[in-house]
Design an enzyme around this catalytic site. Structure first.
Site, PDB file in Angstrom:
ATOM      1  N   GLY A  46      27.119  84.177  37.005  1.00  0.00           N
ATOM      2  CA  GLY A  46      27.150  84.632  38.391  1.00  0.00           C
ATOM      3  C   GLY A  46      25.737  84.763  38.909  1.00  0.00           C
ATOM      4  O   GLY A  46      24.777  84.774  38.130  1.00  0.00           O
ATOM      5  N   GLN A  51      18.835  87.621  44.009  1.00  0.00           N
ATOM      6  CA  GLN A  51      18.167  87.072  42.829  1.00  0.00           C
ATOM      7  C   GLN A  51      17.399  85.790  43.138  1.00  0.00           C
ATOM      8  O   GLN A  51      16.628  85.307  42.316  1.00  0.00           O
ATOM      9  CB  GLN A  51      19.181  86.811  41.706  1.00  0.00           C
ATOM     10  N   CYS A  96      21.949  89.109  32.396  1.00  0.00           N
ATOM     11  CA  CYS A  96      21.619  88.938  33.805  1.00  0.00           C
ATOM     12  C   CYS A  96      20.479  87.942  33.887  1.00  0.00           C
ATOM     13  O   CYS A  96      19.527  88.015  33.110  1.00  0.00           O
ATOM     14  CB  CYS A  96      21.182  90.281  34.390  1.00  0.00           C
ATOM     15  N   LEU A  97      20.567  87.002  34.827  1.00  0.00           N
ATOM     16  CA  LEU A  97      19.527  85.975  34.933  1.00  0.00           C
ATOM     17  C   LEU A  97      18.174  86.587  35.316  1.00  0.00           C
ATOM     18  O   LEU A  97      17.142  85.964  35.104  1.00  0.00           O
ATOM     19  CB  LEU A  97      19.937  84.901  35.941  1.00  0.00           C
ATOM     20  N   HIS A 138      29.202  93.472  38.225  1.00  0.00           N
ATOM     21  CA  HIS A 138      27.759  93.253  38.015  1.00  0.00           C
ATOM     22  C   HIS A 138      27.103  92.706  39.288  1.00  0.00           C
ATOM     23  O   HIS A 138      26.054  93.181  39.713  1.00  0.00           O
ATOM     24  CB  HIS A 138      27.568  92.278  36.844  1.00  0.00           C
ATOM     25  N   GLU A 139      27.733  91.710  39.910  1.00  0.00           N
ATOM     26  CA  GLU A 139      27.138  91.087  41.099  1.00  0.00           C
ATOM     27  C   GLU A 139      27.168  92.035  42.299  1.00  0.00           C
ATOM     28  O   GLU A 139      26.234  92.069  43.094  1.00  0.00           O
ATOM     29  CB  GLU A 139      27.844  89.771  41.438  1.00  0.00           C
ATOM     30  N   HIS A 142      24.244  94.235  42.152  1.00  0.00           N
ATOM     31  CA  HIS A 142      23.010  93.603  42.656  1.00  0.00           C
ATOM     32  C   HIS A 142      22.842  93.828  44.158  1.00  0.00           C
ATOM     33  O   HIS A 142      21.730  94.052  44.636  1.00  0.00           O
ATOM     34  CB  HIS A 142      23.039  92.089  42.421  1.00  0.00           C
TER      35      HIS A 142
HETATM   36 NI    NI Z   1      22.541  89.918  37.276  1.00  0.00          NI
END
Ligand code: NI
Length: 188
Positions: A46, A51, A96-97, A138-139, A142
């Protein structure tokens, strides 16, 4: 269409609260196309717009994670709103990226129900379980400036910060080694 670079912790941008999208237009669709390429290249499940340094309430979830066939386009959530998170929980490693190579056990609701707009501006509801539900939670975090590192205790938090600092230093050194001529020729 090109992949964008991913904002990494501890960049303060990641702490911003993202703002609602006024209308789903070509700019939004272009952003989604670039986010898709970025997520696929980084092999993420995701990705939230913040991000890639765009502070708007938009995230995408890998199509397969979102219940589609493998390789299907990501599911797009614009101005998402969590309607329900199940009391029944799951604990599993989460990444997480924006935190490369960091995985920590995080407790999340097993199921989550979300309402959002799609790329045509139409409202829809989606319900996810397991990894899909984890991604939705999670998203959404963000979009509110909440990060993976907030889910761990103080000791683990320090370990993660130290690791990311070291990785970033190593990357800078590598980059410097690759471009010695440019460095030497720099006027200072
Ligand atoms: Ni993330």
């Amino acid at each position: 269409m090109a992949a964008r670079s991913i904002v990494r912790f501890p960049d303060p941008q990641l702490r911003r609260r993202s703002v609602e999208i006024d209308g789903v237009d070509d700019d939004v669709r272009q952003l989604v196309a670039e986010m898709t390429e970025t997520m696929v290249e980084a092999e993420g499940a995701g990705l939230a717009a913040i991000q890639v340094a765009v502070p708007v309430r938009l995230f995408i979830v890998d199509g397969h994670v979102a219940g589609g066939a493998e390789g299907s386009p990501p599911k797009v959530f614009i101005n998402p709103e969590i309607l329900e998170i199940s009391a029944e929980a799951q604990t599993g490693d989460e990444g997480c990226l924006s935190f490369p190579d960091v995985f920590v056990p995080v407790k999340r609701g097993l199921r989550a129900r979300v309402r959002a707009l799609d790329l045509d501006g139409n409202s829809f509801e989606a319900e996810g379980e397991g990894l899909y539900a984890r991604a939705l939670q999670h998203e959404t975090d963000h979009l509110n400036g909440r990060l993976l590192i907030d889910q761990v205790g103080p000791v683990k938090r320090e370990i993660i910060k130290r690791k990311l600092r070291k990785d970033a230093e190593a990357e800078r050194e590598e980059a410097a080694d690759r471009e010695p001529a440019r460095q030497a020729g720099s006027p200072g």
